[in-house]
Design an enzyme around this catalytic site. Structure first.
Site, PDB file in Angstrom:
ATOM      1  N   GLY A 154       0.832  -1.195   0.000  1.00 60.04           N
ATOM      2  CA  GLY A 154       0.000   0.000   0.000  1.00 60.04           C
ATOM      3  C   GLY A 154       0.865   1.242   0.000  1.00 60.04           C
ATOM      4  O   GLY A 154       2.042   1.209  -0.387  1.00 60.04           O
ATOM      5  N   ILE A 156       2.279   3.000   2.432  1.00 61.24           N
ATOM      6  CA  ILE A 156       3.485   2.929   3.258  1.00 61.24           C
ATOM      7  C   ILE A 156       4.447   1.888   2.704  1.00 61.24           C
ATOM      8  O   ILE A 156       5.659   2.115   2.644  1.00 61.24           O
ATOM      9  CB  ILE A 156       3.115   2.634   4.722  1.00 61.24           C
ATOM     10  CG1 ILE A 156       2.283   3.779   5.295  1.00 61.24           C
ATOM     11  CG2 ILE A 156       4.368   2.426   5.562  1.00 61.24           C
ATOM     12  CD1 ILE A 156       1.705   3.507   6.674  1.00 61.24           C
ATOM     13  N   ARG A 176      -3.089  -9.161  -1.329  1.00 60.19           N
ATOM     14  CA  ARG A 176      -4.319  -9.713  -1.878  1.00 60.19           C
ATOM     15  C   ARG A 176      -4.375  -9.610  -3.386  1.00 60.19           C
ATOM     16  O   ARG A 176      -5.058 -10.385  -4.055  1.00 60.19           O
ATOM     17  CB  ARG A 176      -5.525  -9.010  -1.252  1.00 60.19           C
ATOM     18  CG  ARG A 176      -5.752  -9.349   0.211  1.00 60.19           C
ATOM     19  CD  ARG A 176      -6.858  -8.531   0.815  1.00 60.19           C
ATOM     20  NE  ARG A 176      -6.503  -7.115   0.888  1.00 60.19           N
ATOM     21  CZ  ARG A 176      -7.268  -6.177   1.437  1.00 60.19           C
ATOM     22  NH1 ARG A 176      -8.441  -6.513   1.952  1.00 60.19           N
ATOM     23  NH2 ARG A 176      -6.871  -4.927   1.470  1.00 60.19           N
ATOM     24  N   ARG A 235       0.602  -3.239  12.684  1.00 58.76           N
ATOM     25  CA  ARG A 235      -0.171  -3.473  13.896  1.00 58.76           C
ATOM     26  C   ARG A 235       0.428  -4.673  14.621  1.00 58.76           C
ATOM     27  O   ARG A 235       0.801  -5.678  14.005  1.00 58.76           O
ATOM     28  CB  ARG A 235      -1.652  -3.733  13.581  1.00 58.76           C
ATOM     29  CG  ARG A 235      -2.445  -2.485  13.200  1.00 58.76           C
ATOM     30  CD  ARG A 235      -2.639  -1.563  14.392  1.00 58.76           C
ATOM     31  NE  ARG A 235      -3.502  -0.430  14.097  1.00 58.76           N
ATOM     32  CZ  ARG A 235      -3.074   0.761  13.710  1.00 58.76           C
ATOM     33  NH1 ARG A 235      -1.765   0.969  13.558  1.00 58.76           N
ATOM     34  NH2 ARG A 235      -3.923   1.738  13.481  1.00 58.76           N
ATOM     35  N   GLU A 264      -0.299  -3.615  23.534  1.00 55.88           N
ATOM     36  CA  GLU A 264       0.306  -2.341  23.943  1.00 55.88           C
ATOM     37  C   GLU A 264      -0.391  -1.781  25.184  1.00 55.88           C
ATOM     38  O   GLU A 264      -1.620  -1.826  25.279  1.00 55.88           O
ATOM     39  CB  GLU A 264       0.210  -1.334  22.790  1.00 55.88           C
ATOM     40  CG  GLU A 264       1.079  -1.719  21.613  1.00 55.88           C
ATOM     41  CD  GLU A 264       1.052  -0.677  20.508  1.00 55.88           C
ATOM     42  OE1 GLU A 264       0.504   0.429  20.703  1.00 55.88           O
ATOM     43  OE2 GLU A 264       1.587  -0.971  19.434  1.00 55.88           O
ATOM     44  N   HIS A 282       5.733   2.552  19.477  1.00 51.18           N
ATOM     45  CA  HIS A 282       4.722   3.009  18.525  1.00 51.18           C
ATOM     46  C   HIS A 282       5.009   4.447  18.063  1.00 51.18           C
ATOM     47  O   HIS A 282       4.195   5.354  18.243  1.00 51.18           O
ATOM     48  CB  HIS A 282       3.320   2.925  19.131  1.00 51.18           C
ATOM     49  CG  HIS A 282       2.259   2.716  18.086  1.00 51.18           C
ATOM     50  ND1 HIS A 282       1.253   1.804  18.217  1.00 51.18           N
ATOM     51  CD2 HIS A 282       2.054   3.315  16.887  1.00 51.18           C
ATOM     52  CE1 HIS A 282       0.464   1.841  17.155  1.00 51.18           C
ATOM     53  NE2 HIS A 282       0.943   2.754  16.331  1.00 51.18           N
ATOM     54  N   GLY A 284       5.752   5.267  14.810  1.00 48.37           N
ATOM     55  CA  GLY A 284       5.663   5.352  13.353  1.00 48.37           C
ATOM     56  C   GLY A 284       5.278   6.712  12.803  1.00 48.37           C
ATOM     57  O   GLY A 284       5.875   7.208  11.847  1.00 48.37           O
TER      58      GLY A 284
END
Length: 318
Positions: A154, A156, A176, A235, A264, A282, A284
């Site tokens: 995607g 990112i 996919r 995730r 988390e 976390h 990002g």
């Protein structure tokens, strides 16, 4: 109209929200408990939620029939029961695009920190342990000519691929469906099995869905090359953390770099003891510019919906 913000956001976004009504913002940076969340949203026309907020039908019901939109300050929306909200006539929005470069930068930073042993070296110096330079001292591994396997090409994933090309890496990807960007990136579409067995670096950029939960489990880790490393900035639950700790301890893979975790803020304790693991809390999207733009995009979604328009970045209801 009442707009409830479940966590602190930049003042610029609050100013935007105040154009539409009364803003009530949680003054704590910890996640609200389910009871606190339901109490906080009472009478809300809009909810600006954080990625740790579980927004389901019970929260929408607690808000009442006036609730029109939930604006999630995140790209992912696995924390929201989109279908339950849609049944109640509530729109869901997210913040895609604005955090692409920040997250890709961090993913590649984690990869470099892991393969060049940067964090390990920092710990050595801070512990004041003796050392001296020699040609065999703290050798890492280079990236040029290595194969990067991207799970989910995607926005990112594509940004990570562009950075990898600048480092002379070969790109393969799974997902996919095939990506229209594969020619631009000189990326080759492969099955997940081929990616796991071929890649020197496996970087995860797929959304969290029932199908991708524990996508990287014991069998997937066993399929990877012993010299390969894993990077996760998507995730936490995409990776089975206990299985990862087992694989690292047995030497099934060479290392891992994680920015996200299944429970988390908890981290699998065994990962904390390993030198061949780099961990960040976390981060990002954690730049001033990116977090501000995320909040502003969420605010623009609220303004548009409460003003009778269409959301800027809607999440599909189906």
């Amino acid at each position: 109209m009442r707009i409830v913000v479940t966590g602190r956001i930049p003042e610029a976004a609050l100013e935007t929200l105040r154009q539409a009504g009364e803003v009530r913002m949680s003054e704590t940076n910890r996640p609200l408990t389910p009871g606190e969340l339901r109490e906080a949203v009472g009478g809300a026309s809009a909810i600006v939620s954080m990625l740790h907020d579980k927004i389901d039908g019970s929260v929408a019901d607690a808000a009442g029939p006036g609730l029109r939109v939930v604006a999630n300050v995140a790209v992912g929306y696995d924390n929201i029961d989109v279908a339950a909200l849609a049944e109640r006539g509530v729109l869901t929005t997210n913040t895609p695009g604005v955090l692409t470069d920040a997250t890709a930068d961090l993913a590649f930073g984690l990869l470099l920190a892991l393969t060049r042993r940067l964090v390990e070296g920092d710990r050595l110096l801070r512990a004041r342990r003796p050392w001296s330079f020699h040609l065999g001292f703290m050798l890492g591994s280079g990236l040029q000519g290595k194969t990067l396997g991207i799970v989910g090409l995607g926005q990112i994933g594509r940004a990570v691929a562009r950075r990898a090309r600048a480092f002379g890496m070969h790109i393969i990807y799974s997902g996919r469906s095939r990506s229209a960007a594969e020619n631009e990136l000189d990326a080759r579409f492969v099955t997940q099995d081929e990616l796991l067995t071929t890649a020197d670096v496996v970087s995860l950029h797929c959304p969290l869905t029932p199908e991708t939960r524990h996508l990287i489990d014991a069998s997937a880790l066993a399929a990877m090359k012993p010299s390969a490393v894993l990077v996760n900035t998507t995730r936490g639950p995409v990776v089975d953390e206990p299985a990862l700790a087992d694989a690292l301890a047995r030497g099934e893979i060479a290392g891992a770099a994680l920015d996200v975790f299944e429970k988390e803020p908890e981290v699998e304790p065994r990962l904390l003891e390993l030198d061949n693991v780099v961990l960040t809390p976390h981060l990002g999207s954690a730049t001033v510019e990116t977090r501000t733009e995320m909040a502003l995009l969420a605010a623009r979604n609220v303004i548009s919906v409460l003003g009778g328009g269409e959301p800027v970045t809607p999440v599909p209801a189906g």
